[in-house]
Design an enzyme around this catalytic site. Structure first.
Site, PDB file in Angstrom:
ATOM      1  N   HIS A 114       0.912  -1.179   0.262  1.00  0.00           N
ATOM      2  CA  HIS A 114      -0.132  -0.230   0.154  1.00  0.00           C
ATOM      3  C   HIS A 114       1.341   1.134  -0.132  1.00  0.00           C
ATOM      4  CE1 HIS A 114      -4.000  -1.887   1.221  1.00  0.00           C
ATOM      5  NE2 HIS A 114      -3.273  -2.652   1.022  1.00  0.00           N
ATOM      6  N   GLU A 118       1.180   3.560   1.596  1.00  0.00           N
ATOM      7  CA  GLU A 118       1.442   4.445   3.244  1.00  0.00           C
ATOM      8  C   GLU A 118       2.545   3.025   3.293  1.00  0.00           C
ATOM      9  OE1 GLU A 118      -1.796   3.820   2.405  1.00  0.00           O
ATOM     10  OE2 GLU A 118      -3.076   3.938   4.026  1.00  0.00           O
ATOM     11  N   CYS A 167      -6.318   2.058   6.494  1.00  0.00           N
ATOM     12  CA  CYS A 167      -6.004   0.191   6.972  1.00  0.00           C
ATOM     13  C   CYS A 167      -5.952  -0.144   8.056  1.00  0.00           C
ATOM     14  CB  CYS A 167      -6.606  -0.666   5.577  1.00  0.00           C
ATOM     15  SG  CYS A 167      -4.926  -1.339   5.470  1.00  0.00           S
ATOM     16  N   CYS A 226      -2.112  -1.004   7.373  1.00  0.00           N
ATOM     17  CA  CYS A 226      -1.256   0.345   7.697  1.00  0.00           C
ATOM     18  C   CYS A 226      -0.992   1.005   8.568  1.00  0.00           C
ATOM     19  CB  CYS A 226      -1.946   1.657   6.861  1.00  0.00           C
ATOM     20  SG  CYS A 226      -1.226   0.147   4.380  1.00  0.00           S
TER      21      CYS A 226
END
Length: 368
Positions: free
Chosen positions: A62, A64, A92, A95
């Site tokens: 992701h 992040e 999420c 993360c």
């Protein structure tokens, strides 16, 4: 006498979020879900990241996580004390956990994520009192811009999926989307219908913009035109606009033969399509070129329309827009059957606003 230099102001949250948005755009261009992130410390950019799970075959890649990894490598420490992370979408649970483990001082996100958001939407890991670190969280920075990038991406995906699910007949052509991309003022969500009894499998494109409580207006173009004629009406406050492209024109399929193109057939397709649209009366607005078709439609469904109004021509020169649906002669069977390329332009913006008042008056709506 000496003067001390005044330090330059540190960039604000919107500045860093704009950089994260640029990363999100790069992700979209690569076919990834458009989420971007930047890591900042003491007003300095440390690292950037964007979604790459598809390219890297990595469910943890992701935006992040990628920014945290790059930032830890740049600082030479897996603890990111004093750092702030800016991300375009609410993080999420995965993360959020990584952010807490990295000891971030602050997390700033743009759009909320009602399905997987772990900063307050579905759960709030940052507010869990049993965890041994506190990270400040702020949401809603450039939220509309961040959401718009995601919405455009998924809309494009849905359109592509619909195109695959709606195969083109062997005896028809479909104008490539890039023929329309340069046209100003008509970037509205596409809708398609292909299974009406009278359609014979040819796909019809239409625009449906406006609120459920607005006055409803069916905007009907004539031969040689397409829905672009009504571009200044679509999206105006207080008006719901239904704008079909007749089959053979605009963004609808182009049968290769002239035989299907009779006004009575187009009327029948429109009537079947209207049966799937909102019930109740609406105004039938038409261009001058659509007068005959509008009369056929009105006669076939007299109770469907509260009024029939002629839309004025603003006189704007937009020949390129009328040529756009027809890359070559093979696409022009409808033109050969019903009439040449139009010269009318549609209403000017000021005329369009006046026309909205006429529609609302015809429907009994207040214009205040």
């Amino acid at each position: 006498m000496t003067t001390e230099a005044i330090p330059a102001p540190m960039p604000g949250d919107a500045h860093w979020m704009a950089l994260a948005l640029a990363e999100a755009q790069l992700a979209a261009e690569a076919g990834e879900v458009p989420v971007g992130a930047v890591l900042v410390k003491d007003g300095q950019l440390i690292a950037t990241g964007r979604n790459t799970p598809v390219a890297q075959h990595d469910p943890s890649a992701h935006a992040e996580i990628n920014a945290l990894r790059a930032g830890a490598a740049a600082l030479g420490n897996y603890r990111l004390d004093g750092c702030e992370l800016f991300v375009t979408l609410e993080p999420c649970a995965m993360c959020s956990g990584a952010m807490l483990h990295s000891r971030l001082a602050r997390v700033v996100y743009g759009a909320t994520d009602p399905k997987t958001g772990a900063a307050g939407s579905v759960l709030d890991l940052f507010a869990e009192p049993r965890l041994n670190h506190r990270t400040l969280v702020q949401g809603g920075v450039l939220a509309q811009e961040c959401a718009a990038v995601l919405q455009a991406f998924f809309q494009q995906r849905r359109s592509a999926a619909r195109a695959q699910a709606e195969p083109l007949r062997d005896d028809a052509l479909r104008t490539p989307q890039e023929r329309f991309d340069a046209l100003a003022g008509y970037a509205f969500a596409p809708h398609h219908v292909q299974d009406l009894p009278s359609q014979q499998g040819w796909r019809m494109h239409y625009v449906d913009e406006g609120g459920k409580g607005d006055a409803c207006c069916l905007c009907l173009h004539g031969p040689g035109e397409w829905g672009y004629f009504f571009r200044h009406l679509v999206g105006l406050p207080g008006l719901r606009t239904l704008v079909p492209d007749l089959i053979g024109f605009g963004k609808s399929d182009k049968p290769k033969r002239e035989a299907p193109h009779r006004l009575e057939w187009h009327r029948d397709v429109l009537l079947e399509w209207l049966d799937r649209m909102p019930s109740g009366a609406m105004v039938l607005a038409h261009s001058a070129a659509a007068t005959d078709l509008a009369a056929l439609l009105q006669a076939a469904a007299p109770g469907r329309f509260a009024a029939m109004l002629l839309v004025p021509d603003g006189g704007e020169q937009i020949e390129g827009a009328w040529r756009a649906p027809f890359p070559d002669r093979g696409y022009e069977a409808a033109l050969r059957a019903l009439g040449p390329i139009a010269t009318s332009s549609g209403p000017a913006p000021a005329q369009a606003r006046t026309f909205v008042r006429q529609v609302r008056n015809a429907m009994g709506y207040s214009n205040t």
